[in-house]
Design a protein around this motif. Structure first.
Motif, PDB file in Angstrom:
ATOM      1  N   THR A  53      -2.335   7.668   1.486  1.00 41.92           N
ATOM      2  CA  THR A  53      -3.473   7.458   0.167  1.00 41.92           C
ATOM      3  C   THR A  53      -4.348   6.020   1.143  1.00 41.92           C
ATOM      4  OG1 THR A  53      -2.189   6.295  -0.475  1.00 41.92           O
ATOM      5  CG2 THR A  53      -1.864   8.355  -1.450  1.00 41.92           C
ATOM      6  N   ASP A  67       8.144  12.557   1.362  1.00 40.70           N
ATOM      7  CA  ASP A  67       6.664  12.422   1.138  1.00 40.70           C
ATOM      8  C   ASP A  67       6.737  13.810   2.919  1.00 40.70           C
ATOM      9  OD1 ASP A  67       6.911  10.911   3.545  1.00 40.70           O
ATOM     10  OD2 ASP A  67       6.063   9.311   2.305  1.00 40.70           O
ATOM     11  N   SER A  73       9.972   7.499  -5.710  1.00 38.63           N
ATOM     12  CA  SER A  73       9.603   7.599  -6.273  1.00 38.63           C
ATOM     13  C   SER A  73       9.572   8.683  -7.746  1.00 38.63           C
ATOM     14  CB  SER A  73       7.787   7.203  -6.333  1.00 38.63           C
ATOM     15  OG  SER A  73       7.722   8.001  -5.911  1.00 38.63           O
ATOM     16  N   ALA A  79      10.959   9.594  -0.717  1.00 34.60           N
ATOM     17  CA  ALA A  79       9.636   9.386  -1.808  1.00 34.60           C
ATOM     18  C   ALA A  79      10.805   8.354  -3.055  1.00 34.60           C
ATOM     19  CB  ALA A  79       9.343  10.612  -2.728  1.00 34.60           C
ATOM     20  N   GLY A 128       4.402   7.791   0.311  1.00 42.37           N
ATOM     21  CA  GLY A 128       3.975   8.403  -0.618  1.00 42.37           C
ATOM     22  C   GLY A 128       4.488   9.088  -1.594  1.00 42.37           C
ATOM     23  N   ASN A 148       4.795   1.799   1.257  1.00 44.87           N
ATOM     24  CA  ASN A 148       5.492   2.141   0.495  1.00 44.87           C
ATOM     25  C   ASN A 148       5.113   3.892   1.078  1.00 44.87           C
ATOM     26  OD1 ASN A 148       6.859   0.232  -0.717  1.00 44.87           O
ATOM     27  ND2 ASN A 148       5.420  -0.302  -2.661  1.00 44.87           N
ATOM     28  N   GLN A 166       0.956  -0.933   0.086  1.00 46.33           N
ATOM     29  CA  GLN A 166       0.081   0.240   0.209  1.00 46.33           C
ATOM     30  C   GLN A 166       0.882   1.451  -0.059  1.00 46.33           C
ATOM     31  OE1 GLN A 166      -3.072  -0.141  -0.230  1.00 46.33           O
ATOM     32  NE2 GLN A 166      -3.829  -2.139   0.286  1.00 46.33           N
ATOM     33  N   THR A 167       0.228   2.462  -0.411  1.00 39.73           N
ATOM     34  CA  THR A 167       0.788   3.790  -0.423  1.00 39.73           C
ATOM     35  C   THR A 167       0.577   5.103   1.177  1.00 39.73           C
ATOM     36  OG1 THR A 167       1.029   3.765  -3.157  1.00 39.73           O
ATOM     37  CG2 THR A 167       1.274   6.017  -1.412  1.00 39.73           C
ATOM     38  N   ASN A 168       1.631   4.602   1.078  1.00 41.16           N
ATOM     39  CA  ASN A 168       1.192   6.031   3.240  1.00 41.16           C
ATOM     40  C   ASN A 168       0.851   7.050   2.871  1.00 41.16           C
ATOM     41  OD1 ASN A 168       2.604   6.897   5.133  1.00 41.16           O
ATOM     42  ND2 ASN A 168       3.667   8.121   4.053  1.00 41.16           N
ATOM     43  N   SER A 227       6.988   4.921   6.206  1.00 39.47           N
ATOM     44  CA  SER A 227       7.299   3.156   5.572  1.00 39.47           C
ATOM     45  C   SER A 227       8.005   2.133   6.268  1.00 39.47           C
ATOM     46  CB  SER A 227       7.145   3.592   4.510  1.00 39.47           C
ATOM     47  OG  SER A 227       8.662   4.108   4.143  1.00 39.47           O
TER      48      SER A 227
END
Length: 202
Positions: A10, A135, A143, A141, A108, A106, A6-8, A83
């Motif tokens: 969200t 994030d 990404s 982050a 955000g 993960n 999942q994403t932190n 995370s």
């Protein structure tokens, strides 16, 4: 039953359910959270929100369970915090708590930068400084990748001769194109004025 990863920060995606059962594993189709509130905690130390009437970490509405099953995705289950891999525990006011299998959270999307380097510089001597995309909770982050234009500020020119501080060979106040890998980039910073400076990156 929680989907990983999942994403932190969200709402959880995928199939995420909590099923009320009796002592023999049968689904208790009459279970109602308004008469038996269920509190959600986690091992990562962050916060759970989006659930129940208050958008908190407590399932407390009659409609939170349908035929004994709570659809946590539809309910708006959100984790915000550090995370990593952790578990979630669901504790009813009356009954036995249950803990999920491990869920990876993960980082955000990037919302801010952190500057990592020595806090002590010598005028005119370069030091490697890392800039880290984070994030909202301070997780790196990962990404955030590729070439970005970053402008540094916060340090003054030296008095005589007037020399502009630089990052990666680019003067403070001008955009410096630097490549991020998994949320991190680094280059040489040179400061020239003796002062206590608060360095900013944007």
């Amino acid at each position: 039953s929680l989907t990983s990863p999942q994403t932190n920060g969200t709402a959880f995606t995928g199939t995420n359910t909590l099923t009320a059962q009796d002592a023999y594993g049968n689904t208790v189709t009459t279970f109602a959270a308004n008469t038996n509130n269920v509190t959600v905690t986690n091992s990562l130390g962050g916060t759970v929100s989006g659930l129940g009437s208050g958008g908190t970490n407590v399932l407390n509405q009659a409609g939170d369970f349908t035929s004994g099953v709570a659809n946590l995705t539809t309910d708006g289950f959100i984790y915000t915090g550090i995370s990593g891999a952790g578990t979630f525990t669901f504790t009813p006011a009356s009954g036995t708590a249950v803990t999920s299998s491990s869920v990876t959270i993960n980082a955000g999307a990037a919302t801010k930068f952190s500057i990592d380097g020595s806090t002590d510089f010598v005028a005119g001597v370069g030091q490697t400084v890392a800039i880290i995309a984070q994030d909202a909770s301070g997780n790196t982050a990962t990404s955030y990748t590729g070439a970005k234009n970053i402008t540094f500020s916060g340090a003054a020119n030296s008095p005589s001769p007037s020399t502009v501080p630089t990052f990666g060979g680019t003067n403070f106040g001008s955009p410096h194109n630097i490549s991020f890998t998994a949320g991190t980039a680094a280059a040489t910073m040179i400061l020239y004025k003796a002062e206590v400076a608060a360095i900013n990156a944007s």
